[in-house]
Write a protein that holds these residues in place. Structure first.
Motif, PDB file in Angstrom:
ATOM      1  N   ASN A 355       0.815  -1.219   0.000  1.00  0.00           N
ATOM      2  CA  ASN A 355       0.000   0.000   0.000  1.00  0.00           C
ATOM      3  C   ASN A 355       0.849   1.268   0.000  1.00  0.00           C
ATOM      4  OD1 ASN A 355       0.850  -0.724   2.609  1.00  0.00           O
ATOM      5  ND2 ASN A 355      -0.717   0.552   3.550  1.00  0.00           N
ATOM      6  N   LYS A 356       2.135   1.156   0.298  1.00  0.00           N
ATOM      7  CA  LYS A 356       3.023   2.331   0.300  1.00  0.00           C
ATOM      8  C   LYS A 356       3.913   2.370  -0.933  1.00  0.00           C
ATOM      9  CE  LYS A 356       4.755   0.905   4.168  1.00  0.00           C
ATOM     10  NZ  LYS A 356       5.636   0.823   5.366  1.00  0.00           N
ATOM     11  N   VAL A 357       3.736   1.391  -1.831  1.00  0.00           N
ATOM     12  CA  VAL A 357       4.656   1.241  -2.960  1.00  0.00           C
ATOM     13  C   VAL A 357       3.955   1.637  -4.255  1.00  0.00           C
ATOM     14  CG1 VAL A 357       6.021  -0.424  -4.282  1.00  0.00           C
ATOM     15  CG2 VAL A 357       5.934  -0.590  -1.799  1.00  0.00           C
ATOM     16  N   GLU A 358       4.721   2.219  -5.174  1.00  0.00           N
ATOM     17  CA  GLU A 358       4.256   2.503  -6.525  1.00  0.00           C
ATOM     18  C   GLU A 358       5.349   2.085  -7.497  1.00  0.00           C
ATOM     19  OE1 GLU A 358       5.613   7.207  -6.700  1.00  0.00           O
ATOM     20  OE2 GLU A 358       3.492   6.680  -6.454  1.00  0.00           O
ATOM     21  N   GLN A 359       5.034   2.098  -8.786  1.00  0.00           N
ATOM     22  CA  GLN A 359       5.986   1.691  -9.797  1.00  0.00           C
ATOM     23  C   GLN A 359       7.269   2.520  -9.710  1.00  0.00           C
ATOM     24  OE1 GLN A 359       6.308  -0.669 -11.896  1.00  0.00           O
ATOM     25  NE2 GLN A 359       7.904   0.082 -13.248  1.00  0.00           N
ATOM     26  N   GLY A 360       8.413   1.834  -9.605  1.00  0.00           N
ATOM     27  CA  GLY A 360       9.708   2.487  -9.570  1.00  0.00           C
ATOM     28  C   GLY A 360      10.136   2.999  -8.213  1.00  0.00           C
ATOM     29  N   ALA A 361       9.312   2.849  -7.201  1.00  0.00           N
ATOM     30  CA  ALA A 361       9.667   3.369  -5.876  1.00  0.00           C
ATOM     31  C   ALA A 361      10.859   2.599  -5.311  1.00  0.00           C
ATOM     32  CB  ALA A 361       8.465   3.257  -4.935  1.00  0.00           C
ATOM     33  N   LYS A 362      11.772   3.344  -4.667  1.00  0.00           N
ATOM     34  CA  LYS A 362      12.898   2.703  -3.992  1.00  0.00           C
ATOM     35  C   LYS A 362      12.388   1.980  -2.757  1.00  0.00           C
ATOM     36  CE  LYS A 362      16.044   4.632  -6.697  1.00  0.00           C
ATOM     37  NZ  LYS A 362      15.198   5.538  -7.470  1.00  0.00           N
ATOM     38  N   VAL A 363      12.930   0.796  -2.497  1.00  0.00           N
ATOM     39  CA  VAL A 363      12.463  -0.009  -1.365  1.00  0.00           C
ATOM     40  C   VAL A 363      13.639  -0.558  -0.579  1.00  0.00           C
ATOM     41  CG1 VAL A 363      10.285  -0.684  -2.473  1.00  0.00           C
ATOM     42  CG2 VAL A 363      12.334  -2.097  -2.786  1.00  0.00           C
ATOM     43  N   VAL A 364      13.348  -0.878   0.681  1.00  0.00           N
ATOM     44  CA  VAL A 364      14.301  -1.553   1.563  1.00  0.00           C
ATOM     45  C   VAL A 364      13.590  -2.770   2.133  1.00  0.00           C
ATOM     46  CG1 VAL A 364      15.644  -1.407   3.687  1.00  0.00           C
ATOM     47  CG2 VAL A 364      15.547   0.550   2.137  1.00  0.00           C
ATOM     48  N   VAL A 365      14.223  -3.923   2.044  1.00  0.00           N
ATOM     49  CA  VAL A 365      13.599  -5.161   2.506  1.00  0.00           C
ATOM     50  C   VAL A 365      13.874  -5.349   3.990  1.00  0.00           C
ATOM     51  CG1 VAL A 365      13.501  -7.661   2.256  1.00  0.00           C
ATOM     52  CG2 VAL A 365      13.810  -6.211   0.240  1.00  0.00           C
ATOM     53  N   ASN A 366      12.803  -5.522   4.750  1.00  0.00           N
ATOM     54  CA  ASN A 366      12.899  -5.815   6.182  1.00  0.00           C
ATOM     55  C   ASN A 366      11.794  -6.814   6.514  1.00  0.00           C
ATOM     56  OD1 ASN A 366      13.133  -5.956   8.920  1.00  0.00           O
ATOM     57  ND2 ASN A 366      12.504  -3.847   9.333  1.00  0.00           N
ATOM     58  N   ASN A 367      12.133  -8.073   6.556  1.00  0.00           N
ATOM     59  CA  ASN A 367      11.120  -9.120   6.739  1.00  0.00           C
ATOM     60  C   ASN A 367      10.592  -9.211   8.165  1.00  0.00           C
ATOM     61  OD1 ASN A 367      10.933 -10.027   4.078  1.00  0.00           O
ATOM     62  ND2 ASN A 367      12.744 -11.316   4.306  1.00  0.00           N
ATOM     63  N   ASP A 368      11.078  -8.344   9.038  1.00  0.00           N
ATOM     64  CA  ASP A 368      10.498  -8.303  10.384  1.00  0.00           C
ATOM     65  C   ASP A 368       9.058  -7.790  10.359  1.00  0.00           C
ATOM     66  OD1 ASP A 368      12.794  -9.290  11.494  1.00  0.00           O
ATOM     67  OD2 ASP A 368      13.617  -7.303  11.982  1.00  0.00           O
ATOM     68  N   ILE A 369       8.693  -7.068   9.288  1.00  0.00           N
ATOM     69  CA  ILE A 369       7.325  -6.548   9.207  1.00  0.00           C
ATOM     70  C   ILE A 369       6.401  -7.497   8.443  1.00  0.00           C
ATOM     71  CG2 ILE A 369       8.219  -4.193   9.223  1.00  0.00           C
ATOM     72  CD1 ILE A 369       7.386  -4.014   6.248  1.00  0.00           C
ATOM     73  N   ALA A 370       6.913  -8.675   8.064  1.00  0.00           N
ATOM     74  CA  ALA A 370       6.089  -9.626   7.320  1.00  0.00           C
ATOM     75  C   ALA A 370       4.899 -10.061   8.162  1.00  0.00           C
ATOM     76  CB  ALA A 370       6.924 -10.841   6.914  1.00  0.00           C
ATOM     77  N   LEU A 371       3.782 -10.339   7.468  1.00  0.00           N
ATOM     78  CA  LEU A 371       2.575 -10.796   8.159  1.00  0.00           C
ATOM     79  C   LEU A 371       2.812 -12.178   8.746  1.00  0.00           C
ATOM     80  CD1 LEU A 371      -0.125  -9.710   5.553  1.00  0.00           C
ATOM     81  CD2 LEU A 371       0.531  -8.539   7.658  1.00  0.00           C
ATOM     82  N   LYS A 372       2.413 -12.343   9.995  1.00  0.00           N
ATOM     83  CA  LYS A 372       2.577 -13.625  10.669  1.00  0.00           C
ATOM     84  C   LYS A 372       1.371 -14.513  10.370  1.00  0.00           C
ATOM     85  CE  LYS A 372       6.385 -12.444  12.768  1.00  0.00           C
ATOM     86  NZ  LYS A 372       6.539 -11.101  12.199  1.00  0.00           N
ATOM     87  N   GLU A 373       1.620 -15.848  10.342  1.00  0.00           N
ATOM     88  CA  GLU A 373       0.520 -16.785  10.141  1.00  0.00           C
ATOM     89  C   GLU A 373      -0.410 -16.762  11.337  1.00  0.00           C
ATOM     90  OE1 GLU A 373       1.698 -20.689   9.231  1.00  0.00           O
ATOM     91  OE2 GLU A 373       2.880 -20.149   7.464  1.00  0.00           O
ATOM     92  N   PHE A 374      -1.708 -16.911  11.042  1.00  0.00           N
ATOM     93  CA  PHE A 374      -2.711 -16.906  12.103  1.00  0.00           C
ATOM     94  C   PHE A 374      -2.558 -18.141  12.992  1.00  0.00           C
ATOM     95  CE2 PHE A 374      -6.966 -18.370  13.470  1.00  0.00           C
ATOM     96  CZ  PHE A 374      -7.239 -17.351  14.359  1.00  0.00           C
ATOM     97  N   ASP A 375      -2.515 -17.906  14.293  1.00  0.00           N
ATOM     98  CA  ASP A 375      -2.422 -18.988  15.277  1.00  0.00           C
ATOM     99  C   ASP A 375      -3.730 -19.058  16.045  1.00  0.00           C
ATOM    100  OD1 ASP A 375      -1.812 -20.875  17.109  1.00  0.00           O
ATOM    101  OD2 ASP A 375      -0.189 -19.767  18.091  1.00  0.00           O
ATOM    102  N   PRO A 376      -4.569 -20.082  15.786  1.00  0.00           N
ATOM    103  CA  PRO A 376      -5.868 -20.139  16.451  1.00  0.00           C
ATOM    104  C   PRO A 376      -5.775 -20.318  17.949  1.00  0.00           C
ATOM    105  CG  PRO A 376      -5.435 -22.160  15.236  1.00  0.00           C
ATOM    106  CD  PRO A 376      -4.348 -21.189  14.871  1.00  0.00           C
ATOM    107  N   THR A 377      -4.626 -20.780  18.446  1.00  0.00           N
ATOM    108  CA  THR A 377      -4.521 -21.012  19.881  1.00  0.00           C
ATOM    109  C   THR A 377      -4.453 -19.718  20.670  1.00  0.00           C
ATOM    110  OG1 THR A 377      -2.089 -21.128  19.755  1.00  0.00           O
ATOM    111  CG2 THR A 377      -3.324 -23.190  19.461  1.00  0.00           C
ATOM    112  N   THR A 378      -4.215 -18.599  19.958  1.00  0.00           N
ATOM    113  CA  THR A 378      -4.123 -17.319  20.669  1.00  0.00           C
ATOM    114  C   THR A 378      -5.491 -16.660  20.829  1.00  0.00           C
ATOM    115  OG1 THR A 378      -3.747 -16.105  18.598  1.00  0.00           O
ATOM    116  CG2 THR A 378      -1.812 -16.938  19.734  1.00  0.00           C
ATOM    117  N   VAL A 379      -6.522 -17.199  20.220  1.00  0.00           N
ATOM    118  CA  VAL A 379      -7.860 -16.623  20.326  1.00  0.00           C
ATOM    119  C   VAL A 379      -8.431 -16.924  21.687  1.00  0.00           C
ATOM    120  CG1 VAL A 379     -10.175 -16.613  19.364  1.00  0.00           C
ATOM    121  CG2 VAL A 379      -8.201 -16.836  17.856  1.00  0.00           C
ATOM    122  N   GLN A 380      -8.905 -15.892  22.364  1.00  0.00           N
ATOM    123  CA  GLN A 380      -9.450 -16.068  23.721  1.00  0.00           C
ATOM    124  C   GLN A 380     -10.965 -16.210  23.635  1.00  0.00           C
ATOM    125  OE1 GLN A 380      -7.476 -16.363  26.389  1.00  0.00           O
ATOM    126  NE2 GLN A 380      -5.760 -16.202  24.972  1.00  0.00           N
TER     127      GLN A 380
END
Length: 380
Positions: A355-380
């Motif tokens: 959502n912050k990227v457009e064609q040709g935009a400079k980027v920096v890769v930081n996989n710490d912000i990657a979406l985590k898989e849903f863990d159903p055990t955390t649902v209260q």
């Protein structure tokens, strides 16, 4: 006096001009200069998460939503009317072939049977006497025939009453599980009235619809995997056994039937099933995370991470940029989507931060912000 007025006019013109220059600089030239500096300044790179496209082996599948049907299932009903004298089953239990389920009152039938048996004994004795007299020539043939007809009629009536008495004992026609009983002791039941239902579910059918296109890939014996909302962590295996003989006029689909093993008895007729049929040999596909794809009416797209110099020759060495690509997808499994056009193995695609990227935009890769898989055990 005139000279003084001229000096005053000149001073007014000079100061007015200076004021105009100052206003022009402050309200026109300076803002434009600042805006130009800002727009011409290089934008800071956008932080994104990215992942390489990879090859996976996928089994071609045909998916469908089906409904479970018992391999054998009937409503237990009496063939004759009567009052319920005894009930020999509890709701939901397993029964064996020949088990007596319900006994209807047959007191009247038993009385009729005793009466017919007594009349039959007398008729047989009368027939025996008239036979001996006829053999000696002292009785007419008509008298002997009448005695024989009376004896046969009473015997037939006796068999009819015995058959009716047998029908008043309702038995299980085969092994299975009964449902909720809908009668009580003392209830009067009529022929065809439902007492309970009986289902055979050691194996169970899953009927599901497929399109005409997919039907061409369906074959008897293909492996089937089914999942159910009641047992989300368990997969039931089966195979295709047959298909309907016509296409539905309403949905233009064809119903396919699969047989699924149900030894634990957890599956019940009427349940919805998510069915997958193995159709064809396993194949190699290029996959990326599903979060990398942006779906729209104009086409599905991804952002690939490429060296910035591919898009901007003035870019510095080592800089990365986002390149927008249109892709063609085919199937989603376990959070990954198959790509058949637009991405090749080894391409790095943006998985978070699009959502912050457009064609040709400079980027920096930081996989710490990657979406985590849903863990159903955390649902209260």
């Amino acid at each position: 006096m005139i000279r003084r007025i001229i000096y005053l006019l000149l001073a007014t013109i000079v100061f007015g001009g200076l004021a105009g220059l100052i206003a022009f600089y402050a309200f026109d030239f300076k803002p434009k200069m600042i805006a130009q500096i800002i727009t011409s300044a290089p934008r800071p790179p956008v932080t994104i998460a990215a992942e390489d496209a990879k090859t996976e082996t996928w089994q071609p599948l045909i998916a469908g939503i089906g409904t479970l049907q018992a391999t054998e299932g009937i409503d237990i009903t009496p063939q004759v009317s009567g009052t319920v004298q005894k009930i020999n089953f509890d709701s939901g239990v397993l029964v064996k072939k020949g088990d007596i389920l319900v006994q209807l009152d047959r007191v009247t039938d038993e009385a009729d049977l005793r009466s017919l048996e007594a009349q039959l004994v007398n008729a047989e004795a009368d027939l025996a006497r008239k036979s001996k007299v006829f053999e000696k020539g002292y009785a007419a043939r008509a008298s002997l025939d009448a005695a024989q007809a009376l004896r046969d009629q009473l015997a037939a009536n006796k068999e009819r009453v015995e058959a009716q008495m047998k029908l008043k004992t309702v038995v299980a026609p085969w092994d299975g599980r009964v449902g909720l009983r809908s009668i009580s002791v003392g209830s009067f039941v009529a022929p065809g009235q439902k007492i309970t239902w009986l289902q055979k579910t050691d194996d169970i059918f899953a009927d599901f619809a497929v399109t005409e296109t997919d039907f061409g890939r369906i074959k008897v014996g293909q492996k089937v995997h089914a999942r159910f909302a009641s047992w989300p962590d368990q997969v039931y295996d089966g195979e295709v056994v047959t298909a309907d003989a016509r296409v539905s006029d309403e949905s233009r689909t064809i119903t396919v039937r699969a047989k699924i093993a149900n030894a634990d008895g957890k599956l019940l007729p009427g349940m919805y099933a998510n069915v997958e049929v193995e159709a064809g040999e396993p194949m190699e596909v290029v996959t990326i995370p599903q979060t990398a794809v942006t779906f729209s009416l104009y086409g599905d797209t991804v952002y690939a991470v490429v060296p910035a110099k591919q898009l901007d020759p003035k870019a510095k060495d080592g800089e990365l940029a986002a390149e927008r690509r249109f892709v063609k997808t085919e199937g989603v499994r376990n959070g990954r989507i198959a790509i058949i056009k637009g991405v090749t193995v080894g391409d790095k695609v943006v998985t978070a931060g699009q959502n912050k990227v457009e064609q040709g935009a400079k980027v920096v890769v930081n996989n710490d912000i990657a979406l985590k898989e849903f863990d159903p055990t955390t649902v209260q």
